[in-house]
Enzyme design. Structure first.
Site, PDB file in Angstrom:
ATOM      1  N   ASN A 192     -58.525 -11.398   7.529  1.00 24.24           N
ATOM      2  CA  ASN A 192     -57.240 -11.740   8.160  1.00 24.24           C
ATOM      3  C   ASN A 192     -56.494 -10.448   8.496  1.00 24.24           C
ATOM      4  O   ASN A 192     -57.015  -9.356   8.266  1.00 24.24           O
ATOM      5  CB  ASN A 192     -56.422 -12.643   7.235  1.00 24.24           C
ATOM      6  CG  ASN A 192     -56.151 -11.970   5.911  1.00 24.24           C
ATOM      7  OD1 ASN A 192     -55.436 -10.980   5.840  1.00 24.24           O
ATOM      8  ND2 ASN A 192     -56.757 -12.491   4.839  1.00 24.24           N
ATOM      9  N   ASP A 205     -59.194 -18.558   1.595  1.00 22.28           N
ATOM     10  CA  ASP A 205     -59.377 -19.798   0.838  1.00 22.28           C
ATOM     11  C   ASP A 205     -60.837 -20.249   0.854  1.00 22.28           C
ATOM     12  O   ASP A 205     -61.271 -21.011   0.001  1.00 22.28           O
ATOM     13  CB  ASP A 205     -58.497 -20.899   1.433  1.00 22.28           C
ATOM     14  CG  ASP A 205     -57.032 -20.687   1.067  1.00 22.28           C
ATOM     15  OD1 ASP A 205     -56.764 -20.250  -0.076  1.00 22.28           O
ATOM     16  OD2 ASP A 205     -56.153 -20.938   1.917  1.00 22.28           O
ATOM     17  N   ASP A 259     -58.874 -20.139  -6.391  1.00 22.35           N
ATOM     18  CA  ASP A 259     -57.462 -19.827  -6.149  1.00 22.35           C
ATOM     19  C   ASP A 259     -57.063 -18.834  -7.246  1.00 22.35           C
ATOM     20  O   ASP A 259     -56.837 -19.208  -8.401  1.00 22.35           O
ATOM     21  CB  ASP A 259     -56.625 -21.110  -6.222  1.00 22.35           C
ATOM     22  CG  ASP A 259     -55.170 -20.842  -5.864  1.00 22.35           C
ATOM     23  OD1 ASP A 259     -54.677 -19.736  -6.180  1.00 22.35           O
ATOM     24  OD2 ASP A 259     -54.544 -21.730  -5.276  1.00 22.35           O
ATOM     25  N   PHE A 277     -46.743 -14.851  -3.125  1.00 23.27           N
ATOM     26  CA  PHE A 277     -46.227 -14.887  -1.758  1.00 23.27           C
ATOM     27  C   PHE A 277     -46.748 -16.166  -1.112  1.00 23.27           C
ATOM     28  O   PHE A 277     -47.792 -16.684  -1.519  1.00 23.27           O
ATOM     29  CB  PHE A 277     -46.718 -13.680  -0.956  1.00 23.27           C
ATOM     30  CG  PHE A 277     -45.802 -12.489  -1.040  1.00 23.27           C
ATOM     31  CD1 PHE A 277     -45.687 -11.778  -2.228  1.00 23.27           C
ATOM     32  CD2 PHE A 277     -45.057 -12.077   0.057  1.00 23.27           C
ATOM     33  CE1 PHE A 277     -44.847 -10.674  -2.306  1.00 23.27           C
ATOM     34  CE2 PHE A 277     -44.221 -10.975  -0.012  1.00 23.27           C
ATOM     35  CZ  PHE A 277     -44.108 -10.277  -1.199  1.00 23.27           C
ATOM     36  N   LYS A 299     -49.212 -23.041  -8.812  1.00 23.02           N
ATOM     37  CA  LYS A 299     -49.767 -21.758  -9.269  1.00 23.02           C
ATOM     38  C   LYS A 299     -49.039 -21.240 -10.515  1.00 23.02           C
ATOM     39  O   LYS A 299     -49.296 -20.125 -10.950  1.00 23.02           O
ATOM     40  CB  LYS A 299     -49.732 -20.737  -8.122  1.00 23.02           C
ATOM     41  CG  LYS A 299     -50.618 -21.178  -6.939  1.00 23.02           C
ATOM     42  CD  LYS A 299     -50.609 -20.234  -5.765  1.00 23.02           C
ATOM     43  CE  LYS A 299     -51.250 -20.892  -4.533  1.00 23.02           C
ATOM     44  NZ  LYS A 299     -52.424 -20.211  -4.026  1.00 23.02           N
TER      45      LYS A 299
HETATM   46  O1  PMT Z   1     -50.172  -6.868   4.222  1.00 18.61           O
HETATM   47  P1  PMT Z   1     -49.117  -7.034   5.305  1.00 18.61           P
HETATM   48  O2  PMT Z   1     -49.660  -6.768   6.672  1.00 18.61           O
HETATM   49  O3  PMT Z   1     -47.873  -6.259   4.992  1.00 18.61           O
HETATM   50  O4  PMT Z   1     -48.690  -8.587   5.337  1.00 18.61           O
HETATM   51  C1  PMT Z   1     -47.982  -9.162   4.292  1.00 18.61           C
HETATM   52  C2  PMT Z   1     -48.431 -10.602   4.009  1.00 18.61           C
HETATM   53  C3  PMT Z   1     -48.095 -11.490   5.197  1.00 18.61           C
HETATM   54  C4  PMT Z   1     -49.931 -10.655   3.737  1.00 18.61           C
HETATM   55  C5  PMT Z   1     -47.627 -11.034   2.731  1.00 18.61           C
HETATM   56  O5  PMT Z   1     -46.248 -10.974   3.010  1.00 18.61           O
HETATM   57  C6  PMT Z   1     -48.014 -12.441   2.306  1.00 18.61           C
HETATM   58  O6  PMT Z   1     -47.434 -13.434   2.727  1.00 18.61           O
HETATM   59  N1  PMT Z   1     -49.032 -12.539   1.379  1.00 18.61           N
HETATM   60  C7  PMT Z   1     -49.613 -13.816   0.939  1.00 18.61           C
HETATM   61  C8  PMT Z   1     -50.650 -14.268   1.939  1.00 18.61           C
HETATM   62  C9  PMT Z   1     -51.335 -15.547   1.499  1.00 18.61           C
HETATM   63  O7  PMT Z   1     -52.492 -15.520   1.196  1.00 18.61           O
HETATM   64  O8  PMT Z   1     -50.545 -16.569   1.417  1.00 18.61           O
HETATM   65  P2  PMT Z   1     -51.001 -18.068   0.902  1.00 18.61           P
HETATM   66  O9  PMT Z   1     -49.815 -18.893   1.172  1.00 18.61           O
HETATM   67  O10 PMT Z   1     -52.303 -18.430   1.510  1.00 18.61           O
HETATM   68  O11 PMT Z   1     -51.213 -17.883  -0.662  1.00 18.61           O
HETATM   69  C10 PMT Z   1     -50.205 -18.105  -1.628  1.00 18.61           C
HETATM   70  C11 PMT Z   1     -50.385 -17.190  -2.833  1.00 18.61           C
HETATM   71  O12 PMT Z   1     -51.633 -17.472  -3.480  1.00 18.61           O
HETATM   72  C12 PMT Z   1     -50.428 -15.720  -2.499  1.00 18.61           C
HETATM   73  O13 PMT Z   1     -49.732 -15.036  -3.521  1.00 18.61           O
HETATM   74  C13 PMT Z   1     -51.909 -15.382  -2.479  1.00 18.61           C
HETATM   75  O14 PMT Z   1     -52.119 -14.022  -2.883  1.00 18.61           O
HETATM   76  C14 PMT Z   1     -52.471 -16.347  -3.497  1.00 18.61           C
HETATM   77  N2  PMT Z   1     -53.842 -16.844  -3.204  1.00 18.61           N
HETATM   78  C15 PMT Z   1     -54.137 -17.527  -2.067  1.00 18.61           C
HETATM   79  C16 PMT Z   1     -55.387 -18.039  -1.869  1.00 18.61           C
HETATM   80  C17 PMT Z   1     -56.379 -17.830  -2.852  1.00 18.61           C
HETATM   81  N3  PMT Z   1     -57.620 -18.294  -2.700  1.00 18.61           N
HETATM   82  N4  PMT Z   1     -56.070 -17.150  -3.961  1.00 18.61           N
HETATM   83  C18 PMT Z   1     -54.830 -16.658  -4.164  1.00 18.61           C
HETATM   84  O15 PMT Z   1     -54.554 -16.029  -5.183  1.00 18.61           O
END
Ligand code: PMT
Length: 402
Positions: free
Chosen positions: A211, A280, A308, A326, A344
């Protein structure tokens, strides 16, 4: 705006066309109440008259032009001791090289060598000089010694070239000075773990799913945590910018690597902030050799779910640890983020609507809402570095209340 009333700032000006912009730095600092003491190199006086800086700073300007050696001895020690922050703007390739080598052959290089104050430099030079291996080695050396850098920015340079080497804007340099002078040390003794960047899920040795995460948000958090005194670790996927100095980096590639690293690191940490963009799903099969094209045939890719990681971290959390995630959302931002907060087992989630201009992936700015079980606080567009401090402020507040 930051209050700098009575703060003692020494500003070194070296010989570059950007020297005229330093007059605005002095002016802005004076408006904020600071006492500014300017040291100019001989070459700097060819670009701007010392009288300009003397008038703006309301202090004598120290130059090498007429200084007798015995005057130097007193003055360089006096200014080195007086400085609460020592700024060099513009900083030429020459002064960076002298600082890296410890050369003290004029008033500015002598004083900066003697100071114990934090040092901030704002480089300005031709792109070729900035990217030259010698300059980059010097920058590395200085950063490793704790010298802080503002810029340089990229753009059209005075010499007509385009690229990195333009001095940061006076406003940004003044902001960086304010940050140094007002730095909080409220994370001294704390261990902070941050995830940053994108995961890569390999299809074969040369292809992967990923991504747009650049690592900027995670690195901004790491820099802020380090400046506030935390022992900082970044578990870092693929990134497009350099990691901040003074933080420990654990490199990972895939979501499963991230899980392994987090299971090892998390038990030792006080604060965990997960800003990485984690896939994911991953390809069900990873080929050991390059997948060959079969002309005329469609290719079907089967994806399987990744762990996750944040959820797994939420399961092993210890009492006293603070967990922050985030949420990168494109719709129903608050509702989706609140759902993730619960699922989470997080204390706080930072929701960013990645469809908004200036927010989310690969930008220097973000627009975020901080969501806890107590409610939502929304913030306007701001630098990721500024948002990082707001997130840390909130974490410190939560720890104090716990
Ligand atoms: O790196 P930059 O270019 O500065 O961009 C910043 C960002 C947009 C990446 C950052 O601000 C951000 O939003 N990061 C989280 C991205 C994300 O994966 O979001 P999510 O909504 O899919 O996941 C929610 C949370 O679960 C996140 O804390 C993620 O790290 C975590 N996650 C998600 C999927 C997964 N399989 N395992 C996880 O731990």
């Amino acid at each position: 705006m930051t209050d700098l009333t009575g703060r003692e700032i020494v500003l070194g000006v070296t010989g570059g066309i950007a020297a005229y912009k330093s007059a605005e730095i002095v002016s802005r600092l004076r408006h904020l109440g600071a006492h500014v003491h300017v040291i100019m190199t001989k070459n700097a006086t060819e670009f701007v008259s010392p009288l300009t800086f003397q008038t703006l700073s309301a202090n004598q300007v120290v130059t090498d032009t007429f200084a007798a050696p015995e005057y130097w001895n007193v003055e360089h020690v006096a200014l080195a001791k007086l400085a609460e922050v020592f700024v060099i703007a513009p900083a030429t390739a020459n002064i960076l090289a002298k600082m890296a080598a410890g050369i003290a052959d004029d008033m500015l290089s002598t004083t900066v060598l003697a100071t114990k104050a934090p040092v901030l430099v704002a480089p300005a030079m031709n792109t070729g000089m900035w990217t030259a291996a010698a300059t980059q080695e010097n920058v590395k050396t200085l950063k490793a010694r704790g010298v802080q850098f503002a810029g340089p920015d990229s753009g059209i340079l005075a010499c007509g070239d385009t690229g990195a080497g333009r001095m940061s804007e006076p406003e940004e340099i003044v902001e960086a000075i304010g940050r140094i002078l007002n730095a909080k040390k409220d994370l001294q003794g704390s261990r902070v773990l941050i995830t940053a960047g994108a995961t890569r899920e390999r299809l074969d040795p040369v292809r992967f799913l990923t991504n747009d995460s650049s690592g900027k948000m995670g690195f901004a958090l790491a820099e802020a945590a380090r400046e506030r005194g935390a022992e900082t670790t970044v578990v870092c996927g693929s990134v497009s910018v350099a990691a901040p100095e003074g933080v420990r980096i654990v490199k990972i590639e895939s979501a499963r690597d991230l899980l392994d690293a987090m299971m090892k690191e998390v038990p030792e940490q006080d604060i965990i902030i997960q800003a990485a963009a984690v896939a994911d799903y991953r390809p069900e099969k990873r080929c050991d050799t390059k997948i060959k094209k079969k002309s005329g045939e469609a290719m079907t890719l089967t994806l399987v779910e990744n762990p996750d990681v944040a959820r797994e971290v939420g399961k092993i959390r210890k009492a006293g640890q603070v967990l922050v995630g985030f949420a990168a959302e494109t719709d129903h931002v608050a509702a989706n983020a609140q759902d993730k907060l619960k699922k989470k087992n997080l204390d706080m989630i930072v929701a960013n609507d990645v469809t908004k201009e200036g927010a989310g992936f690969n930008t220097d700015t973000n627009i975020a809402a901080l969501i806890t079980s107590a409610g939502i606080q929304e913030y306007p567009l701001m630098a990721k570095r500024e948002l990082a401090d707001i997130i840390l402020d909130k974490i410190v507040e939560m720890r104090e209340k716990a």
